[in-house]
Design an enzyme around this catalytic site. Structure first.
Site, PDB file in Angstrom:
ATOM      1  CG  HIS A 133      -1.890   1.002   1.421  1.00 27.15           C
ATOM      2  ND1 HIS A 133      -1.615   2.296   1.782  1.00 27.15           N
ATOM      3  CD2 HIS A 133      -3.233   0.927   1.267  1.00 27.15           C
ATOM      4  CE1 HIS A 133      -2.748   2.973   1.834  1.00 27.15           C
ATOM      5  NE2 HIS A 133      -3.748   2.166   1.532  1.00 27.15           N
ATOM      6  CG  ASP A 210       0.260  -2.482   6.255  1.00 25.11           C
ATOM      7  OD1 ASP A 210      -0.665  -2.549   7.097  1.00 25.11           O
ATOM      8  OD2 ASP A 210       0.150  -1.921   5.148  1.00 25.11           O
ATOM      9  CD  GLN A 213      -7.137  -4.378   4.077  1.00 27.53           C
ATOM     10  OE1 GLN A 213      -8.114  -5.064   4.399  1.00 27.53           O
ATOM     11  NE2 GLN A 213      -7.244  -3.097   3.789  1.00 27.53           N
ATOM     12  CE  LYS A 236      -7.465   0.197   5.907  1.00 27.06           C
ATOM     13  NZ  LYS A 236      -8.335   0.686   4.844  1.00 27.06           N
ATOM     14  CB  CYS A 374      -3.788   3.487  -1.512  1.00 32.59           C
ATOM     15  SG  CYS A 374      -4.934   4.835  -1.244  1.00 32.59           S
TER      16      CYS A 374
END
Lengths: 417, 160
Positions: A133, A210, A213, A236, A374
Site C-alpha cells: 500500500h 503492515d 488487512q 478496518k 492506494c
C-alpha cells in the site's frame, strides 16, 4: 479454492445472527438492500463499539493521565484497559509495547521517523515488497531521500505471490529494515511473513509488518511472527476511525526518539531542554483519541468473542464461493489469484472501466471499491489502471455474493457484448 | 430510483466504444495532459489553433465510459469553433453537470453534449465528464503542466 486449517476445527459462524449487531447494514440504497462489500476500505461498527463510544462521551468524558477527579480516573482506566486488550489480542508480552496512533499509516511514519531515520546512512537500503500500500512505500521513501538511502523491492509473480527466490538478491548487507504487508489490500494475498521474518532476522534486519488487512480476518500473534513492529488500523477492524496501533518490541521503543513533542510525553520541560517519558507515553503526545481507543478495545473484544479462527474459516469459504461465482462470469479477469488469500476479490470487467462498474453496482445497492486501492505499483504490475474490489467481512453472505454477480450481469447488459 | 440508462445513454456508450478523433496528430501544435488520480483516468488533448479558431482537435488516453465519451463528444463539439465559443461551451457544459434544478438548455445550445445531463445525478462522476474539458482548456492556454483533478486543491473524495 482457499482452505485453511481452521476449516477443520472451528464450528461455523452464522452471519444471520451477527448482522443485527451492525445497524448500518440494515438499510436500502437506491431501493435495494445494502450489500456492503467494501470492508477493506473500512468496516461497519457493531453496537458494542457504538455503546462504548456513547458511554465514554455520556458518562466518563474527561482527559486521561491528568486529573485526580473521578471522571478522569474512569477515562484513564478505560483507555489503559483498551491498551491491555490490544496487548492480549496481538499476543504481546507487555502493554508497554502498545502505542496508540491514528492508524496504520501513522504507525509506519512513526517507525520511519523515530526508528529508521536516525539509523540510516548514505547507501543503506530499505526493502519493501511489490504489493505494498502507498502507506508502506512513501514514508520509507521520505526517510531514504533524507539520508541518501534507497528503496529496494521484492518482486511478485502474476498470481500476486511474492517471489521469495529473489529475496537473496534484494535482502543485502545494506538492508536496514524490511517492511512488508501481511495481507495485501489490493490482491488479498496472505504473504508468507514467517519466512520473510526468518530470512531478515538471519541477517539481523528488523521487520515491520503492515497488518491493516490481516487483523480483521485472522488471528495475529506478534511473538509467534517474530517481527519487530506491527501496525494496524482500528476502523478496518470494526473499531472507530482515527485510532490505530503500533506494536513495537520494547527494546526498540526504548531506544527511539519521540515522534511528536507535546503534553503527556514528557517528564520535565524547561526552556533549556526537556526529558521524555518511557514508551508508550513517549509516542503519545497531546490528548490521545481516548474514545477511539476505548471503541477499538470493544471491537477487538467483539472479534475475540466470535473467534478469529471461526472468522477466518467462514471468510475462506465465502471467498471461495465468490471466486467461483464471479470468476466464472464471462469477461471477468481476476487480479490476484494467490494460493493463500483473505477477504479480497479484485477483478476487471473486459471492456468496462471499473468506475462504470462501481456506479452500476451502487445503483443496485452493492458497495465495492473501484480504483487503484492506494497501490499503484500493483496496478502497474498487472497492467490495469484500476480494478473493482469486493472485500468481505464475516457479516457478508452468499446472497450478497449473488447480488454482486447479478449486478455484474447487468453491467454486461448495459455495455453490451 | 434513477434509471442507469439516463446516465449510460446510447450516444455515450457508442462514443466510448468508438471514440471520435482518437489520434495523435503528426505535428501537434498544442497539447496538454489530464489525470484523475482517483480513478486513474489519463488523457492527452491535442489542439491546433489558427487565427483564433480550433482547426483540429484530437485526444488519446484511457478511462471510464463517461470520460472517454465526453472527450470524444468534446472534440466534435469544439472543432471549427472560436476560442470564445469553445470557452462558452465548456461553461454551458459545466453548468449542465453541476447546477441542480436548472434545465438542460440553460448554457446555450449544447447539442449532443446534453446526453451528459444524467451525470448531474452522480456527483462522484462529474470529474470524469469534465476531465477532457479541463485538459482542453489547459492546452488552449498553452500550459505544459499536467492537469490533475486533485491538484492543487485536494477534494474530500478518494482515499485508500
Amino acid at each position: 479454492m482457499v482452505k485453511t486449517e481452521a476449516t477443520l476445527v472451528a464450528p461455523s459462524l452464522d452471519p444471520g445472527l451477527l448482522r443485527p449487531d451492525f445497524p448500518a447494514l440494515d438499510q436500502k440504497i437506491h431501493g435495494h438492500p445494502l450489500v456492503y462489500l467494501d470492508n477493506a476500505a473500512t468496516t461497519q461498527k457493531p453496537t458494542a463499539v457504538l455503546r462504548a463510544l456513547d458511554r465514554y462521551y455520556r458518562r466518563d468524558c474527561s482527559n486521561v493521565h491528568r486529573g485526580v477527579h473521578t471522571l478522569s480516573q474512569r477515562s484513564t482506566a478505560s483507555y489503559e484497559s483498551a491498551r491491555g486488550i490490544v496487548q492480549r489480542f496481538l499476543g504481546s508480552s507487555s502493554d508497554r509495547e502498545i502505542v496508540f496512533v491514528r492508524g496504520a499509516t501513522e504507525g509506519i511514519n512513526l517507525v520511519a521517523r523515530s526508528f529508521l531515520g536516525p539509523r540510516l546512512e548514505p547507501g543503506d537500503e530499505v526493502l519493501v515488497t511489490a504489493m505494498e500500500h502507498h502507506a508502506n512505500i512513501v514514508p520509507w521513501q521520505l526517510v531514504c531521500k533524507a539520508a541518501g538511502a534507497r528503496l529496494r523491492v521484492l518482486p511478485m509473480d502474476d498470481r500476486g505471490e511474492l517471489r521469495l527466490e529473489e529475496l537473496g538478491k534484494v535482502l543485502t548487507e545494506r538492508t536496514r529494515l524490511l517492511a512488508a504487508v501481511h495481507v495485501s489490500n489490493a490482491l488479498g494475498t496472505v504473504n508468507p511473513v514467517e519466512e520473510l521474518v526468518a530470512a531478515a532476522r538471519q541477517r539481523g534486519v528488523p521487520v515491520l509488518l503492515d497488518g491493516a488487512q490481516a487483523v480483521p480476518h485472522k488471528a495475529v500473534n506478534v511473538e509467534a511472527l517474530g517481527c519487530d513492529f506491527y501496525v494496524f488500523s482500528g476502523h478496518k477492524a470494526f473499531g472507530p476511525t482515527g485510532i490505530g496501533v503500533l506494536w513495537g518490541r520494547r527494546e526498540h521503543l526504548e531506544t527511539m526518539e519521540p515522534y511528536q513533542g507535546g503534553g503527556d510525553m514528557i517528564v520535565t520541560v524547561g526552556f533549556e531542554g526537556s526529558t521524555f517519558r518511557e514508551p508508550p507515553a513517549r509516542f503519545e503526545a497531546g490528548t490521545p483519541n481516548i474514545a477511539g481507543a476505548i471503541g477499538l478495545g470493544a471491537a477487538l473484544e467483539y472479534l475475540e468473542e466470535l473467534g478469529l479462527p471461526q472468522i477466518e474459516a467462514y471468510e475462506a469459504e465465502l471467498l471461495s464461493y465468490a471466486t467461483q461465482r464471479i470468476g466464472s462470469l464471462p469477461g471477468i479477469r481476476l487480479i490476484g489469484t494467490a494460493r493463500r488469500k483473505a477477504g479480497v476479490l479484485s477483478f476487471v470487467v473486459e471492456g468496462v472501466h471499473p468506475h462504470d462498474v462501481g456506479t452500476i453496482l451502487d445503483q443496485r445497492g452493492v458497495a465495492v471499491r473501484v480504483g487503484h486501492h492506494c497501490a499503484q505499483p500493483v496496478m502497474a504490475h498487472f497492467g490495469v489502471p484500476a480494478t473493482v474490489r469486493a472485500s468481505f467481512a464475516f457479516y457478508n453472505t452468499r446472497f450478497e455474493v449473488d447480488a454482486l454477480e447479478q449486478g455484474l450481469r447487468e453491467v454486461k447488459e448495459i455495455f453490451g457484448p | 430510483m434513477i434509471d442507469l440508462r439516463e446516465l449510460y445513454q446510447e450516444v455515450i456508450l457508442d462514443h466510448n466504444r468508438q471514440p471520435r478523433n482518437f489520434r495523435v496528430p503528426e505535428h501537434p501544435q498544442r497539447q496538454a495532459e489530464g489525470y484523475n488520480p482517483l480513478c486513474g483516468d489519463k488523457i492527452t488533448v491535442y489542439v491546433h489553433v489558427d487565427q483564433g479558431q480550433i482547426r483540429d482537435v484530437s485526444f488519446k488516453g484511457a478511462g471510464c465510459a463517461i470520460s472517454q465519451a465526453s472527450a470524444s463528444l468534446m472534440t466534435e463539439a469544439v472543432l471549427g469553433k472560436s476560442l470564445a465559443e469553445a470557452r462558452s461551451l465548456f461553461e454551458g457544459f459545466h453548468h449542465l453537470l453541476t447546477d441542480e434544478g436548472s434545465g438542460p438548455s440553460t448554457g446555450g445550445d449544447l447539442g449532443k453534449l446534453e446526453v451528459f445531463s444524467g451525470v448531474r445525478e452522480y456527483p462522484m462522476r462529474v470529474k470524469c465528464a469534465t476531465l477532457a474539458w479541463h485538459t482542453l482548456k489547459s492546452a488552449l492556454e498553452d500550459e505544459s503542466a499536467t492537469v490533475s483533478t486533485e491538484s492543487p486543491n485536494p477534494t474530500p473524495s478518494g482515499g485508500p
